[in-house]
Structures are given as structure tokens and as C-alpha cells.
Design an enzyme around this catalytic site. Structure first.
Site, short mmCIF file in Angstrom:
data_model
loop_
_atom_site.label_atom_id
_atom_site.label_comp_id
_atom_site.label_asym_id
_atom_site.label_seq_id
_atom_site.Cartn_x
_atom_site.Cartn_y
_atom_site.Cartn_z
N ALA A 55 0.79 -1.23 0.00
CA ALA A 55 0.00 0.00 0.00
C ALA A 55 0.83 1.28 0.00
CB ALA A 55 -0.94 0.01 1.21
N TYR A 56 2.14 1.18 0.07
CA TYR A 56 2.98 2.38 0.04
C TYR A 56 3.12 2.86 -1.41
CZ TYR A 56 4.60 1.04 4.75
OH TYR A 56 4.68 0.69 6.08
#
Length: 322
Positions: A55-56
Site C-alpha cells: 500500500a505504500y
């Protein structure tokens, strides 16, 4: 970093240098070229573990997630350093798969997410695959069975948990033991000299009793413990300032004052001292650190070789007691 200085990540068979690099900055606050420079310097200094997540960095306008993994993968391919580093990534954060953006550790999502992460990372395996968040809608055994399949397929070497509370972690460990499934060998909690209750207590006791590796995030409390800010006035113009004002209460100011005094005694920086304190805490294997320049990185990495006296440790711990 000599092999003798590496620390075992629980019973996973993996060993990390005392400081793990936090890759959330890749594709967020630094671009690909700067990311490459920092990874070169980090590994060149003998350190070996890079933490990221699928999710980064979804929070950045225009980003969809996977930006950090993509940069790491491009670096691994360009430098041919895959065998020299541990890749730690995570699954379970919202990636647009649900309209309500709920956490997701379902087998179907894990099996899809690992393929996406491997593709972005340009590798055939992840060293440590971590459940980013607790998922109340998925039973532990379903998640752990999915991890079991990935380990048997050679796509994952070990699994860990991030942001779990003690009760949920204990349930997961019990399921692993009773059903012969892979267990969470590591824990990634929010923990530092300022935020101690986020780990100390039942969670720390469980991690120590189970022999888990512990990798702390927000190790410098988002900059509060760096020594850069000594009063609310110092926060003006800082992007993080708004969220830090509440920390300048009597306890927060006391921590900063003692941190500065210990740093001066040791001819070190406040950040180095705060990280060195973390490295002495029961159960802690390696704090996660980050940097946006090579100079900042090299300064931070000195914490790995800083030894604080018993007096230093006592002063810091007492200053940060609630």
C-alpha cells in the site's frame, strides 16, 4: 555490518542488521534516483533489511499503491543485490479492492497480492510477508493456511504481524500451534521513547515469551525525537507540525530535555540516542529508520554502534515514564 552484529528475527531463520530501512519514503518524499542513492548507501554500510508494503504510498495524490515496491524492485534488478538484502513487505491494507476500504487478509486477496508484490519487486520470493493489520472478518486459520501455501511454493520465507494487539496475536499463535500452520515469527509495533504503551505490557510480554522478532515503526515518533523540534514554535512551516503539537506537554518536554542531555554526554544526536535506547529494550530486534538524503542516513546509522551507559538508559527511561 559484520555478520556477528546481525540479530535473529525471531525463529524465522532470518537475521537483520540492527536497523531496518523503512521504504515508505520511496515514491513519496523521494524520487527513484534519490531512492537508489539511499539504498546504495544503506547496503554499502553493511545493513541488509528493507521494509515496505504493497500500500505504500496510496496516501499520495495520484498514487495507487505499489510505488515503493516498484522502486525497490528496479533497484534490485539494476544493482543485482537480491541475495544481499532481506525484503520485508506487507499485505492487508486497502488497495481499492473493497468499496469500504476495509482491511483484507482473506486467502483470495493474499494470493493475488503476493503475485502483484513479487512482480513489482522483480523477485521470486519475499523474505518476510507481514499481515499489515488485523482483519476481523477473516479467521486466523484461513489467513495462516494461505501463508502456508505461499511458503510451500517458495514465494515467502517467513510471516509476521504488524499492528496486532496482544489478544489477536495470541489467538493467531494458538491457531498456528494447534493446526501445525506457519506462525507469526515477527511483530511490527509502533514503539519508541515517547510512545511506550503502544508496545509495553501484554504485547511485549507475549512477544518476548514467544521468542518473536520485533521491528519497531515510528521509531523516532515521526520526527519528535530527532532533536529538530524543541518547542511548539519550532514546528512552524513543518508538514508534520500539526500532529506534533500535543506532544509538547510536561512529559514530552521532559523527554526532549533528557534526550538532549544524554546526546551531549555521548557526543551523539538525539535521534541516535533514541534509537540506541530502543535497541536495549526487551524483545526489540531492530528499529525501522528512514531518511531522505544520504547524509541523513549515514548520521542515523551511527545509532547501531552507539552504546549507552546504565545511567543514560535509566535517565531516558525515567524521563519517559508516564
Amino acid at each position: 555490518m559484520p555478520a556477528s552484529k546481525k540479530r535473529a528475527l525471531g525463529k524465522s531463520g532470518l537475521a537483520t542488521a540492527p536497523l531496518v530501512f523503512g521504504g515508505n519514503v520511496f515514491g513519496w518524499t523521494i524520487d527513484k534516483d534519490r531512492s537508489f542513492e539511499i539504498l546504495d548507501a544503506y547496503v554499502g554500510a553493511g545493513f541488509n533489511a528493507v521494509d515496505t508494503a504493497d500500500a505504500y504510498s496510496t496516501w499520495v495524490p495520484g498514487n495507487k499503491g505499489g510505488e515503493s515496491e516498484t522502486i525497490i524492485g528496479e533497484w534490485l534488478k539494476a544493482r543485482r543485490r537480491r541475495d544481499d538484502v532481506l525484503i520485508l513487505t506487507k499485505v492487508g491494507s486497502p488497495m481499492g479492492q473493497h468499496p469500504d476500504d476495509r482491511k483484507d487478509l482473506s486467502p483470495a486477496w493474499i494470493e493475488r497480492a503476493i503475485e502483484d508484490s513479487l512482480r513489482r519487486l522483480q523477485t521470486d520470493h519475499v523474505d518476510l510477508y507481514q499481515s499489515h493489520w488485523m482483519d476481523p472478518d477473516t479467521p486466523h486459520d484461513a489467513t495462516l493456511e494461505a501463508y502456508d501455501r505461499l511458503i510451500k511454493a517458495g514465494k515467502v520465507r517467513a510471516v509476521g504481524a504488524s499492528n496486532f494487539d496482544a489478544a489477536s496475536l495470541k489467538q493467531a499463535l494458538d491457531v498456528s500451534a494447534s493446526k501445525g500452520l506457519p506462525r507469526y515469527e515477527t511483530l511490527q509495533p509502533h514503539y519508541n521513547l515517547y510512545s511506550r504503551s503502544t508496545f509495553e505490557g501484554p504485547l511485549q510480554d507475549l512477544a518476548v515469551a514467544e521468542g518473536m522478532g520485533v521491528i519497531t515503526y515510528f521509531s523516532l515518533e515521526s520526527g519528535f525525537l530527532t532533536g529538530k523540534y524543541n518547542s511548539v514554535a519550532d514546528l512552524e512551516g513543518s508538514a508534520r507540525g500539526g500532529g506534533m503539537k500535543s506532544k509538547f506537554d510536561e512529559r514530552g518536554v521532559r523527554i526532549l530535555r533528557v534526550l538532549d542531555a544524554v546526546a551531549q554526554r555521548n557526543e551523539a544526536t538525539s535521534a541516535q540516542v533514541a534509537l540506541a535506547w530502543l535497541l536495549t529494550r526487551p524483545g526489540v530486534t531492530a528499529p525501522i529508520v528512514s531518511a531522505t538524503s544520504v547524509g541523513q542516513l549515514n548520521d542515523t546509522l551511527k545509532a547501531a554502534t552507539l552504546t549507552l551507559s546504565s545511567e543514560d538508559l535509566k535517565d531516558l527511561t525515567e524521563a519517559s515514564d508516564a
